[in-house]
Design a protein around this motif. Structure first.
Motif, PDB file in Angstrom:
ATOM      1  N   VAL A   1      54.795  16.098  29.032  1.00  0.00           N
ATOM      2  CA  VAL A   1      53.978  17.150  29.632  1.00  0.00           C
ATOM      3  C   VAL A   1      54.688  17.550  30.920  1.00  0.00           C
ATOM      4  N   THR A   2      55.194  18.780  30.957  1.00  0.00           N
ATOM      5  CA  THR A   2      55.937  19.272  32.109  1.00  0.00           C
ATOM      6  C   THR A   2      55.316  20.567  32.591  1.00  0.00           C
ATOM      7  N   GLY A   3      55.071  20.658  33.892  1.00  0.00           N
ATOM      8  CA  GLY A   3      54.520  21.886  34.447  1.00  0.00           C
ATOM      9  C   GLY A   3      53.962  21.691  35.839  1.00  0.00           C
ATOM     10  N   GLN A   4      53.265  22.710  36.313  1.00  0.00           N
ATOM     11  CA  GLN A   4      52.651  22.712  37.644  1.00  0.00           C
ATOM     12  C   GLN A   4      51.289  22.026  37.596  1.00  0.00           C
ATOM     13  N   VAL A   5      51.019  21.202  38.593  1.00  0.00           N
ATOM     14  CA  VAL A   5      49.753  20.471  38.693  1.00  0.00           C
ATOM     15  C   VAL A   5      49.037  20.923  39.958  1.00  0.00           C
ATOM     16  N   ARG A   6      47.747  21.237  39.829  1.00  0.00           N
ATOM     17  CA  ARG A   6      46.906  21.565  40.985  1.00  0.00           C
ATOM     18  C   ARG A   6      45.536  20.944  40.766  1.00  0.00           C
ATOM     19  N   GLY A   7      44.971  20.377  41.835  1.00  0.00           N
ATOM     20  CA  GLY A   7      43.658  19.777  41.662  1.00  0.00           C
ATOM     21  C   GLY A   7      43.071  19.236  42.941  1.00  0.00           C
ATOM     22  N   VAL A   8      41.966  18.508  42.757  1.00  0.00           N
ATOM     23  CA  VAL A   8      41.234  17.907  43.867  1.00  0.00           C
ATOM     24  C   VAL A   8      40.773  16.513  43.456  1.00  0.00           C
ATOM     25  N   ASP A   9      40.914  15.577  44.371  1.00  0.00           N
ATOM     26  CA  ASP A   9      40.328  14.250  44.217  1.00  0.00           C
ATOM     27  C   ASP A   9      39.100  14.217  45.117  1.00  0.00           C
ATOM     28  N   TYR A  10      37.929  14.039  44.503  1.00  0.00           N
ATOM     29  CA  TYR A  10      36.673  13.922  45.248  1.00  0.00           C
ATOM     30  C   TYR A  10      36.512  12.449  45.603  1.00  0.00           C
ATOM     31  N   LEU A  11      37.283  12.036  46.586  1.00  0.00           N
ATOM     32  CA  LEU A  11      37.444  10.642  46.992  1.00  0.00           C
ATOM     33  C   LEU A  11      36.189  10.122  47.684  1.00  0.00           C
ATOM     34  N   ARG A  12      35.768   8.940  47.274  1.00  0.00           N
ATOM     35  CA  ARG A  12      34.634   8.270  47.923  1.00  0.00           C
ATOM     36  C   ARG A  12      35.148   6.971  48.522  1.00  0.00           C
ATOM     37  N   LEU A  13      35.117   6.893  49.848  1.00  0.00           N
ATOM     38  CA  LEU A  13      35.522   5.687  50.572  1.00  0.00           C
ATOM     39  C   LEU A  13      34.293   4.818  50.746  1.00  0.00           C
ATOM     40  N   ARG A  14      34.322   3.653  50.119  1.00  0.00           N
ATOM     41  CA  ARG A  14      33.167   2.757  50.174  1.00  0.00           C
ATOM     42  C   ARG A  14      33.169   1.960  51.473  1.00  0.00           C
ATOM     43  N   ALA A  15      32.021   1.426  51.827  1.00  0.00           N
ATOM     44  CA  ALA A  15      31.883   0.650  53.058  1.00  0.00           C
ATOM     45  C   ALA A  15      32.796  -0.573  53.073  1.00  0.00           C
ATOM     46  N   ASP A  16      33.143  -1.110  51.892  1.00  0.00           N
ATOM     47  CA  ASP A  16      34.030  -2.278  51.832  1.00  0.00           C
ATOM     48  C   ASP A  16      35.507  -1.898  51.904  1.00  0.00           C
ATOM     49  N   GLY A  17      35.814  -0.595  52.038  1.00  0.00           N
ATOM     50  CA  GLY A  17      37.186  -0.134  52.189  1.00  0.00           C
ATOM     51  C   GLY A  17      37.855   0.329  50.912  1.00  0.00           C
ATOM     52  N   ARG A  18      37.265   0.009  49.772  1.00  0.00           N
ATOM     53  CA  ARG A  18      37.840   0.480  48.513  1.00  0.00           C
ATOM     54  C   ARG A  18      37.577   1.977  48.367  1.00  0.00           C
ATOM     55  N   MET A  19      38.514   2.681  47.751  1.00  0.00           N
ATOM     56  CA  MET A  19      38.355   4.109  47.512  1.00  0.00           C
ATOM     57  C   MET A  19      38.173   4.354  46.018  1.00  0.00           C
ATOM     58  N   ASP A  20      37.091   5.028  45.659  1.00  0.00           N
ATOM     59  CA  ASP A  20      36.840   5.403  44.271  1.00  0.00           C
ATOM     60  C   ASP A  20      37.351   6.814  44.050  1.00  0.00           C
ATOM     61  N   LEU A  21      38.136   6.988  42.988  1.00  0.00           N
ATOM     62  CA  LEU A  21      38.749   8.271  42.684  1.00  0.00           C
ATOM     63  C   LEU A  21      37.903   9.052  41.686  1.00  0.00           C
ATOM     64  N   ASP A  22      37.812  10.345  41.867  1.00  0.00           N
ATOM     65  CA  ASP A  22      37.162  11.268  40.939  1.00  0.00           C
ATOM     66  C   ASP A  22      38.016  12.539  40.950  1.00  0.00           C
ATOM     67  N   ILE A  23      38.974  12.601  40.032  1.00  0.00           N
ATOM     68  CA  ILE A  23      40.023  13.614  40.072  1.00  0.00           C
ATOM     69  C   ILE A  23      39.803  14.669  38.995  1.00  0.00           C
ATOM     70  N   ARG A  24      39.969  15.922  39.381  1.00  0.00           N
ATOM     71  CA  ARG A  24      39.938  17.054  38.450  1.00  0.00           C
ATOM     72  C   ARG A  24      41.160  17.903  38.762  1.00  0.00           C
ATOM     73  N   ALA A  25      41.931  18.228  37.720  1.00  0.00           N
ATOM     74  CA  ALA A  25      43.151  18.999  37.937  1.00  0.00           C
ATOM     75  C   ALA A  25      43.476  19.830  36.705  1.00  0.00           C
ATOM     76  N   THR A  26      44.399  20.749  36.897  1.00  0.00           N
ATOM     77  CA  THR A  26      44.943  21.560  35.816  1.00  0.00           C
ATOM     78  C   THR A  26      46.448  21.379  35.800  1.00  0.00           C
ATOM     79  N   ILE A  27      46.969  21.149  34.601  1.00  0.00           N
ATOM     80  CA  ILE A  27      48.414  21.159  34.404  1.00  0.00           C
ATOM     81  C   ILE A  27      48.726  22.450  33.647  1.00  0.00           C
ATOM     82  N   GLU A  28      49.512  23.321  34.265  1.00  0.00           N
ATOM     83  CA  GLU A  28      49.967  24.523  33.571  1.00  0.00           C
ATOM     84  C   GLU A  28      51.390  24.259  33.134  1.00  0.00           C
ATOM     85  N   THR A  29      51.573  24.101  31.822  1.00  0.00           N
ATOM     86  CA  THR A  29      52.856  23.679  31.279  1.00  0.00           C
ATOM     87  C   THR A  29      53.888  24.798  31.368  1.00  0.00           C
ATOM     88  N   GLU A  30      55.145  24.405  31.217  1.00  0.00           N
ATOM     89  CA  GLU A  30      56.239  25.375  31.277  1.00  0.00           C
ATOM     90  C   GLU A  30      56.121  26.450  30.206  1.00  0.00           C
TER      91      GLU A  30
END
Length: 146
Positions: free
Chosen positions: A52-81
């Motif tokens: 899979v080759t192409g341009q990637v654009r997106g957002v990680d709706y990152l949640r930093l927990r009180a214990d320091g761990r970060m939970d990822l919630d990523i949405r992105a689009t890959i527009e292929t060549e």
């Protein structure tokens, strides 16, 4: 990592939206992590290379927990060549490495598209380890299909 490597990508953090405390302030120790945690929207863009080759654009709706761990919630689009679009959805965790600007990522990725030439991505388990360098704003991910 077992499985076939289907892509790697190098991304730049293009913006961070905060909600009451900045990510820099928390990660540098200037501000404590709020007891309820904190949310940051981390925008990114870059290039994927591999099956899979192409341009990637997106957002990680990152949640930093009180214990320091970060939970990822990523949405992105890959527009292929070749002009197809693949929707990327991922969750996972991020953990800062002691004493430095690096963050280790572990992502569980789902890819979705109606483009016939990429139908093989649907319904496959994809694991994607990577790192973020907070000093440079660079993200690197390697993705493996099971």
């Amino acid at each position: 990592m077992k499985g076939e490597k289907i892509y790697e990508y190098d991304l730049d953090i293009t913006g961070v939206t905060d909600y009451g405390v900045t990510l820099d302030a928390v990660l540098s120790g200037q501000s404590p992590i709020p007891p309820q945690g904190a949310r940051f929207d981390v925008a990114f863009a870059g290039v994927a290379k591999g099956r899979v080759t192409g341009q990637v654009r997106g957002v990680d709706y990152l949640r930093l927990r009180a214990d320091g761990r970060m939970d990822l919630d990523i949405r992105a689009t890959i527009e292929t060549e070749d002009g197809a679009r693949i929707a990327l959805s991922a969750d996972g965790v991020a953990v800062t490495q002691p004493g430095g600007p690096l963050v280790d990522l572990s992502e569980n990725v789902s890819l979705t598209t109606a483009a016939a030439q990429y139908a093989w991505v649907a319904g496959r388990q994809i694991w994607a380890p990577g790192t973020v360098n907070l000093a440079t704003g660079k993200i690197h991910i390697d993705a493996y299909m099971q």
